[in-house]
Motif scaffolding. Structure first.
Motif, mmCIF file in Angstrom:
data_model
loop_
_atom_site.group_PDB
_atom_site.id
_atom_site.type_symbol
_atom_site.label_atom_id
_atom_site.label_comp_id
_atom_site.label_asym_id
_atom_site.label_seq_id
_atom_site.Cartn_x
_atom_site.Cartn_y
_atom_site.Cartn_z
ATOM 1 N N TYR A 4 3.356 17.595 -2.407
ATOM 2 C CA TYR A 4 3.781 18.791 -1.662
ATOM 3 C C TYR A 4 3.571 20.006 -2.553
ATOM 4 N N LYS B 34 0.874 -1.180 0.000
ATOM 5 C CA LYS B 34 0.000 0.000 0.000
ATOM 6 C C LYS B 34 0.909 1.227 0.000
ATOM 7 N N PRO B 35 1.320 1.668 -1.202
ATOM 8 C CA PRO B 35 2.253 2.793 -1.249
ATOM 9 C C PRO B 35 1.610 4.079 -0.729
ATOM 10 N N VAL B 36 2.433 4.898 -0.133
ATOM 11 C CA VAL B 36 1.982 6.191 0.368
ATOM 12 C C VAL B 36 2.354 7.238 -0.672
ATOM 13 N N HIS B 37 1.372 8.020 -1.107
ATOM 14 C CA HIS B 37 1.626 9.087 -2.076
ATOM 15 C C HIS B 37 1.491 10.417 -1.356
ATOM 16 N N ARG B 38 2.483 11.253 -1.519
ATOM 17 C CA ARG B 38 2.452 12.584 -0.894
ATOM 18 C C ARG B 38 2.638 13.633 -1.972
#
Length: 93
Positions: free
Chosen positions: A90, A84-88
């Motif tokens: 900014y 479950k990749p985390v996408h951020r």
């Protein structure tokens, strides 16, 4: 696949990354003995039940060939959950 064979004051570890490769070994204080603790870590494209069956068969065959008794204390065979990749995102400055 990694196999770690531990005994009173030492161990032997064998690792193999690709099918057909020669294993690499790490050894420390290797001596003859009669009791060992064996840990198998196998990552393979297979169902957990098929892998469990193949490992059990290999252990039974090796035990018979070596006239050794195998006492299993723990066994876990599973398929990991998908990542479950985390996408951020900014804000650009």
């Amino acid at each position: 696949m990694k196999i770690h064979v531990g005994f009173e004051e030492g161990f032997v570890k064998a690792s193999m990354v690709h099918t057909g490769d020669q294993p690499t070994f790490t050894e420390e204080n290797v001596k003859e003995g009669t009791e060992f603790r064996v840990v198998l870590n196998i990552r393979i494209e297979s169902s957990p039940s098929l892998l469990n069956l193949a490992v059990a068969d290999a252990i039974a065959s090796t035990g018979k060939l070596m006239q050794a008794e195998w006492l299993e204390t723990y066994n876990e065979c599973f398929s990991p959950l998908p990542p479950k990749p985390v996408h951020r995102l900014y804000k650009a400055i």
